[in-house]
Enzyme design. Structure first.
Site, PDB file in Angstrom:
ATOM      1  N   ALA A 109    -113.125   0.202  27.522  1.00  0.00           N
ATOM      2  CA  ALA A 109    -114.201   0.590  28.451  1.00  0.00           C
ATOM      3  C   ALA A 109    -113.646   1.414  29.612  1.00  0.00           C
ATOM      4  O   ALA A 109    -114.288   2.365  30.071  1.00  0.00           O
ATOM      5  CB  ALA A 109    -114.910  -0.663  28.973  1.00  0.00           C
ATOM      6  N   ASP A 150    -113.509  -1.697  19.040  1.00  0.00           N
ATOM      7  CA  ASP A 150    -113.892  -1.771  20.448  1.00  0.00           C
ATOM      8  C   ASP A 150    -114.213  -0.382  21.004  1.00  0.00           C
ATOM      9  O   ASP A 150    -115.191  -0.211  21.737  1.00  0.00           O
ATOM     10  CB  ASP A 150    -112.778  -2.426  21.271  1.00  0.00           C
ATOM     11  CG  ASP A 150    -112.693  -3.925  21.004  1.00  0.00           C
ATOM     12  OD1 ASP A 150    -113.605  -4.462  20.339  1.00  0.00           O
ATOM     13  OD2 ASP A 150    -111.717  -4.548  21.444  1.00  0.00           O
TER      14      ASP A 150
HETATM   15  C1  MEV Z   1    -110.386  -7.861  18.619  1.00  0.00           C
HETATM   16  O1  MEV Z   1    -111.362  -7.718  19.635  1.00  0.00           O
HETATM   17  C2  MEV Z   1    -111.014  -8.063  17.302  1.00  0.00           C
HETATM   18  C3  MEV Z   1    -110.062  -8.184  16.144  1.00  0.00           C
HETATM   19  O2  MEV Z   1    -110.870  -8.335  14.996  1.00  0.00           O
HETATM   20  C4  MEV Z   1    -109.171  -6.995  16.001  1.00  0.00           C
HETATM   21  C5  MEV Z   1    -109.874  -5.756  15.499  1.00  0.00           C
HETATM   22  O3  MEV Z   1    -110.904  -5.814  14.858  1.00  0.00           O
HETATM   23  O4  MEV Z   1    -109.317  -4.712  15.733  1.00  0.00           O
HETATM   24  C6  MEV Z   1    -109.192  -9.406  16.262  1.00  0.00           C
END
Ligand code: MEV
Length: 311
Positions: A109, A150
């Site tokens: 973000a 993300d």
């Molecule tokens: C991290 O927020 C989420 C995981 O699944 C890693 C990813 O998807 O890159 C652990």
């Protein structure tokens, strides 16, 4: 002087983290708590950060880059903005509404908001897809490896079904969420590596946990689409205990999830684990009081779908 402002949301996961690394689906939500950047043209890079959680730090130029990964993200984003749009200098104020390193995608973000702000100053068009790609490249540079999930969720907003490189926007309403900020040990990288090692030793066991998580995601999407939040909550809690079975939770988070069970439809750890964010559905004052009774900061969060000026 021209000033620009941009916001990029934090991200929580309703279902599917970790399994998503192995090609299973996940549901991620962009929330209206995230990182806001106000920027002006300047000479070189000058950054002031204001955390609504931990206070304020001032930093000028290159000196803190090696000391703090946070500034390394901004520095790398600045270099990319210079290369891409010929931006010559930026004075930025970075306001984070979530603490760093708790699994709420604050680094993605921060980079997202900074790049949107820089694009605004440069008068450049920036699509959500391009932004997602740029966030990924900055995170990869700084961390050595990065998640595309993300970056794309903070860039696109909304509620997204994620599978491999696919991103499907779910047109669903979600009640306000309770986002509890618990202390975190371990990094996403180390926790993903721990699961990989466990899967290498007992592939059939770990894969069957992931297959169950995958069924939870598929059922969860149907429950979201029909507005059956009780079902969504039940599935979130089941997903929590499956992640816990892989060693991804901790005793404090497990106690919190148990304690919240009377006050919400469901609750779970969110993100890579080792503590960090716990998300509960729906927000209730009594659930918040329970979280605060544990000594944790807890915030109310809505799905962030919107755009503000400069977003
Ligand atoms: C991290 O927020 C989420 C995981 O699944 C890693 C990813 O998807 O890159 C652990």
């Amino acid at each position: 002087m021209v000033e620009f402002e941009a916001f990029s949301p934090g991200v929580v996961k309703l279902f599917g983290e970790h399994a998503v690394v192995y090609g299973h689906p996940a549901v991620a939500v962009a929330i209206d708590r995230g990182v806001r950047v106000v920027c002006r043209e300047g000479s070189g890079l000058r950054v002031r950060t204001v955390s609504t959680i931990s206070g304020s730090v001032e930093w000028i130029g290159d000196k803190a880059v090696v000391e703090s990964q946070f500034f390394a993200y901004i520095e790398a984003a600045y270099r990319l903005a210079r290369e891409r749009w010929g931006v010559s200098g930026i004075n930025a104020e970075v306001v984070s509404e979530l603490p760093p390193s708790i699994g709420a995608a604050t680094s993605a973000a921060t980079v997202g908001a900074f790049l949107k702000c820089a694009a605004g100053l440069a008068g450049a068009e920036l699509s959500a897809e391009e932004l997602a790609e740029m966030i990924y490249s900055v995170e990869k540079l700084v961390q050595g490896a990065a998640s595309r999930m993300d970056g794309s969720v903070t860039a696109m907003g909304g509620v997204l079904l994620v599978r491999g490189s696919e991103r499907v926007r779910l047109n669903v309403e979600i009640p306000e969420l309770l986002v509890v900020l618990t202390p975190r040990r371990g990094t996403t990288r180390s926790l993903v590596a721990m699961v990989r090692e466990l899967r290498e030793r007992m592939p059939e066991v770990v894969d069957s946990v992931f297959a169950t998580i995958s069924s939870i995601v598929n059922r969860g999407v149907r429950c979201l689409e029909s507005g059956d939040y009780r079902c969504v909550g039940e599935l979130m809690t089941m997903n929590h205990w499956l992640l816990a079975s892989l060693g991804l939770s901790n005793a404090q988070v497990d106690s919190l999830v148990r304690a919240l069970s009377g006050a919400v439809y469901g609750a779970k750890m969110s993100g890579a684990g080792g503590g960090g964010v716990v998300v509960a559905l729906p927000y209730t004052d009594s659930a918040r009081a329970i979280a605060e009774g544990f000594g944790y900061e807890a915030v109310r969060a809505r799905v962030w779908n919107g755009t503000r000026r400069g977003d």
